[in-house]
Design a protein around this motif. Structure first.
Motif, PDB file in Angstrom:
ATOM      1  N   GLY A 189       0.663  -1.425  -0.013  1.00 31.01           N
ATOM      2  CA  GLY A 189      -0.172  -0.086   0.036  1.00 31.01           C
ATOM      3  C   GLY A 189       0.904   1.151   0.016  1.00 31.01           C
ATOM      4  N   VAL A 190       0.133   2.504  -0.456  1.00 28.58           N
ATOM      5  CA  VAL A 190       0.746   3.750  -0.403  1.00 28.58           C
ATOM      6  C   VAL A 190       0.562   4.294   1.017  1.00 28.58           C
ATOM      7  N   ILE A 191       1.642   4.531   1.648  1.00 28.89           N
ATOM      8  CA  ILE A 191       1.201   4.967   3.313  1.00 28.89           C
ATOM      9  C   ILE A 191       1.128   6.690   2.877  1.00 28.89           C
ATOM     10  N   ASN A 192       0.274   7.173   3.570  1.00 28.52           N
ATOM     11  CA  ASN A 192       0.208   8.648   3.640  1.00 28.52           C
ATOM     12  C   ASN A 192       0.462   8.746   5.273  1.00 28.52           C
ATOM     13  N   GLU A 193       1.711   9.384   5.373  1.00 28.01           N
ATOM     14  CA  GLU A 193       2.376   9.513   6.636  1.00 28.01           C
ATOM     15  C   GLU A 193       1.605  10.566   7.517  1.00 28.01           C
ATOM     16  N   THR A 194       1.173  11.601   6.918  1.00 30.33           N
ATOM     17  CA  THR A 194       0.532  12.601   7.415  1.00 30.33           C
ATOM     18  C   THR A 194      -0.881  12.164   8.038  1.00 30.33           C
ATOM     19  N   ALA A 195      -1.765  11.626   7.070  1.00 30.29           N
ATOM     20  CA  ALA A 195      -2.933  11.041   7.672  1.00 30.29           C
ATOM     21  C   ALA A 195      -3.191   9.777   8.259  1.00 30.29           C
ATOM     22  N   LYS A 196      -1.923   9.147   8.404  1.00 26.72           N
ATOM     23  CA  LYS A 196      -1.684   7.657   8.953  1.00 26.72           C
ATOM     24  C   LYS A 196      -2.553   6.737   8.276  1.00 26.72           C
ATOM     25  N   THR A 197      -2.699   6.904   6.694  1.00 27.02           N
ATOM     26  CA  THR A 197      -3.673   5.890   6.190  1.00 27.02           C
ATOM     27  C   THR A 197      -2.842   5.072   5.126  1.00 27.02           C
ATOM     28  N   ARG A 198      -3.394   4.030   4.698  1.00 24.10           N
ATOM     29  CA  ARG A 198      -2.601   2.958   3.912  1.00 24.10           C
ATOM     30  C   ARG A 198      -3.690   2.782   2.653  1.00 24.10           C
ATOM     31  N   ILE A 199      -3.450   2.902   1.445  1.00 23.92           N
ATOM     32  CA  ILE A 199      -4.161   3.074   0.294  1.00 23.92           C
ATOM     33  C   ILE A 199      -3.539   1.772  -0.505  1.00 23.92           C
ATOM     34  N   PRO A 200      -4.398   0.425  -0.603  1.00 25.76           N
ATOM     35  CA  PRO A 200      -3.799  -0.434  -1.330  1.00 25.76           C
ATOM     36  C   PRO A 200      -3.527  -0.049  -2.716  1.00 25.76           C
ATOM     37  N   ALA A 201      -2.271  -0.736  -3.164  1.00 27.33           N
ATOM     38  CA  ALA A 201      -2.033  -0.560  -4.700  1.00 27.33           C
ATOM     39  C   ALA A 201      -2.784  -1.513  -5.517  1.00 27.33           C
ATOM     40  N   THR A 202      -3.780  -1.302  -6.280  1.00 32.58           N
ATOM     41  CA  THR A 202      -4.836  -2.353  -6.779  1.00 32.58           C
ATOM     42  C   THR A 202      -4.558  -2.624  -8.173  1.00 32.58           C
ATOM     43  N   GLN A 203      -3.579  -2.088  -8.874  1.00 34.94           N
ATOM     44  CA  GLN A 203      -3.278  -2.312 -10.320  1.00 34.94           C
ATOM     45  C   GLN A 203      -1.861  -2.801 -10.229  1.00 34.94           C
ATOM     46  N   VAL A 204      -1.666  -4.272 -10.394  1.00 32.81           N
ATOM     47  CA  VAL A 204      -0.484  -4.807 -10.138  1.00 32.81           C
ATOM     48  C   VAL A 204      -0.106  -5.661 -11.437  1.00 32.81           C
ATOM     49  N   THR A 205       1.313  -5.358 -11.827  1.00 31.61           N
ATOM     50  CA  THR A 205       2.012  -6.232 -12.915  1.00 31.61           C
ATOM     51  C   THR A 205       3.074  -7.082 -12.430  1.00 31.61           C
TER      52      THR A 205
END
Length: 127
Positions: free
Chosen positions: A57-73
């Motif tokens: 996941g992409v970690i947003n350090e400021t908001a303390k959130t994780r966004i999964p990287a869903t388009q995978v090769t």
């Protein structure tokens, strides 16, 4: 009464088998995906059919959130198994009878964070 006890025992035994199989595939995607040096480490037993791995996941350090990287090769296929991309992550399946370490690499993006590509390799050890 005997049928009910047998049914409860069967259900409990099935649940225990399911739990132990799921628990055998453990690990983490680790850090370094944003810099292109991701290094996930997972372990599973030969009795397990597959190892389910969540997307890095992409970690947003400021908001303390994780966004999964869903388009995978898959940029490097495993040498002793197969990897499939599913809606919820990756599924690694070792070749029949394989025991040891197998590595594959991915490049990952998400439309929620344009311009960011996560890449790295994951090693699965089958014991």
């Amino acid at each position: 009464m005997r049928v009910l006890i047998t049914m409860i025992t069967f259900v409990a035994a099935g649940y225990a088998a399911l739990s132990s199989a799921q628990a055998a595939c453990t690990g983490t995607n680790g850090r370094g995906w944003g810099t292109g040096n991701g290094a996930g480490q997972f372990e599973m037993s030969m009795a397990d059919k597959t190892c389910r791995i969540s997307f890095p996941g992409v970690i947003n350090e400021t908001a303390k959130t994780r966004i999964p990287a869903t388009q995978v090769t898959v940029t490097r296929a495993p040498g002793s198994g197969k990897v499939a991309v599913t809606r919820s992550g990756l599924t690694y399946t070792p070749n029949k009878g394989f025991q040891g370490s197998d590595t594959f690499c991915t490049s990952n993006t998400t439309p929620k964070v344009p311009g960011v590509t996560l890449s790295g390799c994951i090693t699965v050890t089958v014991r």
